[in-house]
Design a protein around this motif. Structure first.
Motif, PDB file in Angstrom:
ATOM      1  N   ASN A  48       9.166   4.051   9.526  1.00 51.51           N
ATOM      2  CA  ASN A  48       9.426   2.705  10.050  1.00 51.51           C
ATOM      3  C   ASN A  48       8.165   2.217   9.877  1.00 51.51           C
ATOM      4  N   LEU A  49       7.227   3.421   9.454  1.00 54.34           N
ATOM      5  CA  LEU A  49       5.378   2.117   9.460  1.00 54.34           C
ATOM      6  C   LEU A  49       5.566   2.245   7.857  1.00 54.34           C
ATOM      7  N   PHE A  50       5.518   3.890   7.458  1.00 50.68           N
ATOM      8  CA  PHE A  50       5.082   4.174   6.048  1.00 50.68           C
ATOM      9  C   PHE A  50       5.484   5.029   5.344  1.00 50.68           C
ATOM     10  N   THR A 107       1.464   1.029  -5.387  1.00 55.71           N
ATOM     11  CA  THR A 107       0.918  -0.631  -6.057  1.00 55.71           C
ATOM     12  C   THR A 107       0.027  -1.070  -5.019  1.00 55.71           C
ATOM     13  N   ASP A 108      -0.905  -1.417  -5.790  1.00 51.59           N
ATOM     14  CA  ASP A 108      -2.440  -1.648  -4.826  1.00 51.59           C
ATOM     15  C   ASP A 108      -2.143  -3.328  -4.052  1.00 51.59           C
ATOM     16  N   LYS A 109      -1.099  -3.158  -4.374  1.00 50.29           N
ATOM     17  CA  LYS A 109      -0.944  -5.094  -4.140  1.00 50.29           C
ATOM     18  C   LYS A 109      -0.356  -4.612  -2.618  1.00 50.29           C
ATOM     19  N   TYR A 110      -0.804  -5.663  -1.366  1.00 51.05           N
ATOM     20  CA  TYR A 110      -0.317  -5.445   0.176  1.00 51.05           C
ATOM     21  C   TYR A 110       1.502  -5.739  -0.138  1.00 51.05           C
ATOM     22  N   ARG A 111       1.584  -7.228  -0.200  1.00 50.90           N
ATOM     23  CA  ARG A 111       2.857  -7.529  -0.343  1.00 50.90           C
ATOM     24  C   ARG A 111       3.866  -6.217  -1.092  1.00 50.90           C
ATOM     25  N   LEU A 112       2.760  -6.197  -2.225  1.00 47.29           N
ATOM     26  CA  LEU A 112       4.344  -4.652  -3.231  1.00 47.29           C
ATOM     27  C   LEU A 112       4.668  -4.068  -2.316  1.00 47.29           C
ATOM     28  N   LYS A 113       3.548  -3.487  -1.521  1.00 48.77           N
ATOM     29  CA  LYS A 113       3.799  -2.611  -0.817  1.00 48.77           C
ATOM     30  C   LYS A 113       5.165  -2.399   0.715  1.00 48.77           C
ATOM     31  N   VAL A 114       5.032  -3.682   1.369  1.00 54.16           N
ATOM     32  CA  VAL A 114       5.401  -4.085   2.088  1.00 54.16           C
ATOM     33  C   VAL A 114       6.963  -4.388   1.646  1.00 54.16           C
ATOM     34  N   LEU A 115       7.364  -4.784   0.622  1.00 54.74           N
ATOM     35  CA  LEU A 115       8.449  -4.355  -0.368  1.00 54.74           C
ATOM     36  C   LEU A 115       8.926  -3.798  -0.283  1.00 54.74           C
ATOM     37  N   LEU A 116       8.214  -2.488  -1.075  1.00 61.26           N
ATOM     38  CA  LEU A 116       8.636  -1.334  -1.338  1.00 61.26           C
ATOM     39  C   LEU A 116       9.175  -0.866  -0.159  1.00 61.26           C
TER      40      LEU A 116
END
Length: 482
Positions: free
Chosen positions: A84-86, A93-102
């Motif tokens: 649920n967290l990781f 990706t280095d982009k935080y938004r994309l990390k959360v999205l993916l």
């Protein structure tokens, strides 16, 4: 003694696995491991029940039973929290938004898989177990409740991540997806739709990153002359709400110098032409450049053509690129012109008052809109001739169907019936002027509308990058020496 050794070995094994996973020596959230985890772990209640029966039958002490159960549950909780967290172990990706999205996409798909597989288990395997074995009702109910919570938390967590971080979901889509995500059967398709959007968005961002790597310090949009962007009818160049969406920012980042026409939203062609003329003269004075390049959308193309031809501005313009400009008028407007005069003027008066509040000094809705008629356009083209030495080029786009852009559904149908393919307002034939560079389109059923072509919604469309198209247009002008 054997049970003590088993508990010790099990405890050491679990601690070791968790340590190695944290140290990134092994990957406990590998897809194969998680697949088994999602099938088995929701039924820890049943597994624990059968273990207690077995342990009691073999006279294993209650203390050792509890230790073994605690160790297994602790390991399951660790994996569930990590999912649920990781959800990704590798850096994508280095982009935080994309990390959360993916991460949201993967968690949502895990939840969907769990929903489907556990439904099958409950329908077929559960019923068979109940017939063969005596299982207390409270154990069955607790197992079902935990399985449901296990699944709901995954789907809710994943969907929240998608809804909060996806740029391809506008407000209306977010509300619809959030509402429909919990409707049985329908939610499967809604979840898959949101996950596909997230995948497309990630791939598009990777594509942009790869392009940027090839353009480091290239300044491919650094043209000889600055650009003046001229908007269409019904809009103004506001400071914080850009008519051209994300396009100017990217052009500037790639080396272009950008200015705006700042003409009226509902000024006539003649009136707006004077505004644009004054703006260009001030730009030339400010920058000491000899000429400017113009990119004009919709009616802005007519305003610019009039200015160049009638206001003796040809010597100050190097090129003019017109996007979806109605050079031969719009037959839909012909129909509107046949409205009773008092109705048309009443509507015009209301628009004039509104746009006066927005900053127009001399709005004239009545005249400005009627200048789109085919009759007026024919006279306009006879009088307004292209100036020699200026590069004229034009582009347009098309909607694929009436559902491509709900705002333009009605005009699209009228123009389609009377003139053929169009972008929701302007037909392909009407948009052609100078060197026609083609119809901008994508492979999807949506198409590209009159508003899409200026990034009005700030959306990214599959198989068409509107921002990249403008970079390409400006880069070509640079290569031509403008």
């Amino acid at each position: 003694m054997i049970m003590i050794e088993i508990c010790i070995v099990l405890g050491i094994t679990i601690i070791g696995l968790i340590y190695l996973d944290i140290a990134k020596k092994i990957n406990l959230i590998h897809k194969n491991i998680i697949t088994l985890f999602l099938i088995i772990v929701p039924h820890l209640t049943l597994i624990t029940y059968f273990f207690i029966i077995y342990a009691t039958h073999n006279k294993i002490s209650l203390a050792f039973q509890r230790i073994a159960i605690f160790e297994v549950i602790a390991f399951a909780v660790y994996l569930y929290v990590k999912i649920n967290l990781f959800p990704y172990s590798k850096k994508l990706t280095d982009k935080y938004r994309l990390k959360v999205l993916l991460g949201g996409r993967r968690i949502t798909l895990y939840g969907l898989f769990t929903l489907i597989i556990q439904t099958i288990i409950c329908i077929y395997i559960y019923s068979d177990l109940i017939k063969r074995l005596y299982i207390p009702n409270n154990i069955l109910i607790l197992d079902i409740v935990i399985t449901m919570l296990f699944t709901i938390i995954l789907i809710t967590n994943g969907m929240l991540r998608l809804l909060l971080t996806s740029r391809r979901l506008n407000i209306i889509k977010r509300l619809l997806v959030a509402w429909m995500a919990f409707i049985p059967i329908v939610n499967i398709f809604v979840i898959l739709y949101a996950c596909n959007l997230a995948r497309d968005e990630y791939e598009h961002e990777c594509y942009k990153v790869n392009i940027e790597k090839t353009r480091v310090d290239s300044k491919i949009c650094k043209t000889k002359y600055p650009f003046v962007l001229i908007h269409g009818v019904g809009f103004r160049d506001f400071k914080y709400i850009n008519y051209w969406g994300r396009i100017p920012k990217e052009l500037i980042r790639q080396g272009a110098t950008i200015y705006y026409g700042n003409q009226e939203a509902f000024g006539t062609v003649e009136y707006n032409a004077h505004d644009i003329k004054n703006k260009i003269l001030s730009i030339i004075k400010e920058t000491d450049c000899e000429k400017v390049n113009i990119i004009a959308h919709s009616k802005g193309g007519l305003d610019a053509r009039y200015m160049i031809s009638k206001l003796d501005m040809g010597k100050y313009v190097a090129s003019i690129t017109m996007i979806s400009s109605p050079h031969r008028g719009v037959k839909f407007v012909n129909i509107a012109c046949h409205l009773p005069e008092f109705i048309y003027r009443g509507i015009a008066k209301a628009f004039d008052k509104y746009f006066t509040l927005l900053g127009d000094r001399s709005p004239d809705f009545y005249t400005a809109t009627r200048q789109f008629s085919t009759h007026h356009s024919k006279k306009f083209n006879e009088e307004i001739k292209d100036v020699e030495g200026i590069y004229y080029q034009s582009y347009t786009s098309v909607m694929k169907n009436l559902f491509s852009d709900y705002i333009l559904t009605i005009p699209y149908v009228f123009v389609k019936l009377t003139e053929g393919d169009n972008d929701g307002l302007v037909s392909v034939d009407s948009a052609k002027w100078g060197e026609f560079r083609g119809i901008l389109k994508n492979k999807c059923s949506r198409g590209i509308s009159h508003g899409d072509i200026i990034d009005l919604r700030r959306d990214d469309y599959k198989h068409f990058d509107v921002i990249e198209k403008y970079v390409e247009i400006v880069s070509e002008l640079k290569n031509k020496g403008y």
